[in-house]
Structures are given as structure tokens and as C-alpha cells.
Design a protein around this motif. Structure first.
Motif, short mmCIF file in Angstrom:
data_model
loop_
_atom_site.label_atom_id
_atom_site.label_comp_id
_atom_site.label_asym_id
_atom_site.label_seq_id
_atom_site.Cartn_x
_atom_site.Cartn_y
_atom_site.Cartn_z
N ARG A 53 0.83 -1.20 0.00
CA ARG A 53 0.00 0.00 0.00
C ARG A 53 0.87 1.26 0.00
O ARG A 53 0.59 2.23 -0.71
N ARG A 54 1.93 1.26 0.78
CA ARG A 54 2.83 2.43 0.82
C ARG A 54 3.55 2.59 -0.51
O ARG A 54 3.73 3.70 -0.99
N ALA A 55 3.96 1.49 -1.13
CA ALA A 55 4.63 1.57 -2.43
C ALA A 55 3.67 2.12 -3.49
O ALA A 55 4.06 2.95 -4.33
N ALA A 56 2.42 1.69 -3.45
CA ALA A 56 1.43 2.19 -4.40
C ALA A 56 1.18 3.68 -4.17
O ALA A 56 1.08 4.46 -5.13
N SER A 57 1.10 4.07 -2.93
CA SER A 57 0.89 5.48 -2.60
C SER A 57 2.08 6.33 -3.04
O SER A 57 1.91 7.44 -3.55
N LEU A 58 3.29 5.81 -2.84
CA LEU A 58 4.49 6.53 -3.27
C LEU A 58 4.54 6.69 -4.78
O LEU A 58 4.91 7.75 -5.29
N LEU A 59 4.18 5.64 -5.50
CA LEU A 59 4.18 5.72 -6.96
C LEU A 59 3.21 6.78 -7.44
O LEU A 59 3.53 7.60 -8.31
N ARG A 60 2.01 6.82 -6.87
CA ARG A 60 1.03 7.83 -7.25
C ARG A 60 1.51 9.23 -6.87
O ARG A 60 1.38 10.18 -7.63
N LYS A 61 2.08 9.37 -5.67
CA LYS A 61 2.54 10.67 -5.19
C LYS A 61 3.65 11.22 -6.08
O LYS A 61 3.66 12.41 -6.43
N VAL A 62 4.60 10.38 -6.47
CA VAL A 62 5.69 10.83 -7.34
C VAL A 62 5.16 11.16 -8.73
O VAL A 62 5.62 12.11 -9.37
N ALA A 63 4.15 10.43 -9.20
CA ALA A 63 3.58 10.71 -10.51
C ALA A 63 2.85 12.05 -10.51
O ALA A 63 2.93 12.81 -11.48
N VAL A 64 2.15 12.35 -9.45
CA VAL A 64 1.37 13.59 -9.39
C VAL A 64 2.25 14.80 -9.10
O VAL A 64 2.15 15.83 -9.76
N ASP A 65 3.13 14.69 -8.11
CA ASP A 65 3.90 15.84 -7.64
C ASP A 65 5.36 15.82 -8.05
O ASP A 65 6.09 16.74 -7.71
N GLY A 66 5.81 14.79 -8.75
CA GLY A 66 7.22 14.59 -9.00
C GLY A 66 7.83 15.57 -9.97
O GLY A 66 7.13 16.33 -10.60
N PRO A 67 9.12 15.59 -10.08
CA PRO A 67 10.09 14.76 -9.37
C PRO A 67 10.22 15.18 -7.90
O PRO A 67 10.17 16.36 -7.58
N MET A 68 10.37 14.17 -7.05
CA MET A 68 10.45 14.39 -5.61
C MET A 68 11.57 13.55 -5.03
O MET A 68 11.86 12.47 -5.53
N GLY A 69 12.16 14.05 -3.96
CA GLY A 69 13.18 13.31 -3.24
C GLY A 69 12.62 12.72 -1.95
O GLY A 69 11.44 12.92 -1.61
N VAL A 70 13.46 12.03 -1.23
CA VAL A 70 13.03 11.36 0.00
C VAL A 70 12.61 12.38 1.05
O VAL A 70 11.62 12.19 1.76
N ASN A 71 13.33 13.50 1.16
CA ASN A 71 12.99 14.49 2.17
C ASN A 71 11.62 15.12 1.93
O ASN A 71 10.86 15.36 2.86
N ALA A 72 11.30 15.40 0.69
CA ALA A 72 9.98 15.95 0.39
C ALA A 72 8.89 14.93 0.69
O ALA A 72 7.82 15.28 1.20
N LEU A 73 9.17 13.67 0.40
CA LEU A 73 8.18 12.63 0.70
C LEU A 73 8.06 12.39 2.20
O LEU A 73 6.97 12.06 2.68
N ARG A 74 9.13 12.56 2.95
CA ARG A 74 9.04 12.45 4.41
C ARG A 74 8.09 13.49 4.96
O ARG A 74 7.32 13.23 5.88
N SER A 75 8.14 14.69 4.41
CA SER A 75 7.21 15.74 4.84
C SER A 75 5.77 15.39 4.47
O SER A 75 4.85 15.66 5.24
N GLU A 76 5.58 14.82 3.29
CA GLU A 76 4.24 14.45 2.85
C GLU A 76 3.61 13.36 3.72
O GLU A 76 2.41 13.36 3.97
N TYR A 77 4.43 12.41 4.16
CA TYR A 77 3.91 11.29 4.93
C TYR A 77 4.05 11.50 6.44
O TYR A 77 3.80 10.60 7.21
N GLY A 78 4.42 12.69 6.85
CA GLY A 78 4.51 13.01 8.26
C GLY A 78 3.17 13.48 8.81
O GLY A 78 2.19 13.66 8.08
N THR A 79 3.12 13.67 10.12
CA THR A 79 1.91 14.14 10.78
C THR A 79 2.30 15.19 11.81
O THR A 79 3.46 15.54 11.97
N SER A 80 1.32 15.67 12.54
CA SER A 80 1.63 16.55 13.65
C SER A 80 1.57 15.73 14.92
O SER A 80 0.65 14.95 15.13
N LYS A 81 2.56 15.89 15.73
CA LYS A 81 2.61 15.10 16.96
C LYS A 81 2.23 15.98 18.15
O LYS A 81 2.46 17.18 18.16
N GLN A 82 1.63 15.36 19.15
CA GLN A 82 1.17 16.09 20.32
C GLN A 82 1.55 15.36 21.59
O GLN A 82 0.75 15.20 22.49
#
Length: 153
Positions: A53-82
Motif C-alpha cells: 500500500r505504501r509503495a502504491a501510494s508513493l508511486l502515485r505521489k511521485v507521478a502527481v507531484d514529481g520529481p520528488m526526493g526522499v525528504n519531500a516525501l518524508r514531509s508528505e507522509y509526516g503528521t503533527s505530533k502532540q
């Protein structure tokens, strides 16, 4: 022709997940069962098909917003912590997603031929990856029974 933009993202990711379950190149490493998806998480994911599921999501995310690096994707898949999940006493702070999970999944997608690395830009989708996304989107659109999507068929 149907493209990946014509179908809902969650339906496309679900169909790609089923496709990646049959792929030999997309396979969860041994450490994935105990790895958290970010520093703000307390436990690893419980979904049995999380890696695909994560690989499929990454493939779609890179296709829509790419080219992207790992750091940009880390921000995309991050959340807010409390703070901890139990108390939620701290103010909101941004937490990045796990770079190791993202990097390893992208490397597997590269081995499968769906993503390529460019020198300065990061990773982008290959023609084979775009073809897989568009073909899967066409299959998803045919199987959906939603009247608001009939104009794309």
C-alpha cells in the motif's frame, strides 16, 4: 484515455496494492514488521499489506507531484505530533515520516522499473510506471459504480 487524475486516489491505491502483491520486486523487508512509520508513532502499522500500500501510494505521489526526493516525501507522509497518544498535552509540532521506509520502497519501485532517479531533481515516474498507473486507473473507472464519474468513461 483514462489517466490517474480521473479516478479517486484511494481506489487507485487499492487497485495498485493488489497489483503489487503479485510483483516479485515489491516485497517488505524483514525489518518492516517492527519499524514505525515516523517518530511520532508508538507502534508499527498493523495492516498486513502495508508495504504494498505504501509503495502504491508513493508511486502515485511521485507521478502527481514529481520529481520528488526522499525528504519531500518524508514531509508528505509526516503528521503533527502532540506528545503521547494517551495524553495529547504538547502543542502541535510537525513530525516527518520514516525515511527508511520511503527510501527502501522507492528503491524497490526503481528495481521494478516504475521510477527512475534523475541527478538533481529526485525521483520521477518512468513510461512503464505511467502506463501502469493509467491502465490501472482505466480498470478502476470501469469497476466503479459512481454516477459522478461517468463523464470520464
Amino acid at each position: 484515455m483514462t489517466t490517474l487524475y480521473d479516478v479517486p486516489a484511494e481506489d487507485l491505491i487499492e487497485a495498485l496494492t493488489e497489483t503489487f502483491k503479485d510483483e516479485a520486486d515489491i516485497e517488505a523487508p524483514e525489518w518492516a514488521a517492527v519499524a514505525k512509520t515516523g517518530v511520532d508513532r508508538e507502534l508499527p502499522p498493523e495492516q498486513p499489506d502495508f508495504w504494498e500500500r505504501r509503495a502504491a501510494s508513493l508511486l502515485r505521489k511521485v507521478a502527481v507531484d514529481g520529481p520528488m526526493g526522499v525528504n519531500a516525501l518524508r514531509s508528505e507522509y509526516g503528521t503533527s505530533k502532540q506528545g503521547t497518544t494517551r495524553y495529547r498535552v504538547r502543542p502541535h509540532q510537525k513530525a516527518e515520516g520514516s525515511g527508511s521506509i520511503i527510501r527502501t520502497a522507492l528503491q524497490q519501485l526503481e528495481d521494478a522499473g516504475y521510477i527512475e532517479t534523475s541527478e538533481a531533481d529526485g525521483r520521477r515516474v518512468t513510461g512503464e510506471g505511467r502506463s501502469l498507473l493509467d491502465d490501472t486507473a482505466g480498470e478502476v473507472l470501469e469497476s466503479l459504480d459512481r454516477p459522478e464519474l461517468e463523464r470520464y468513461a
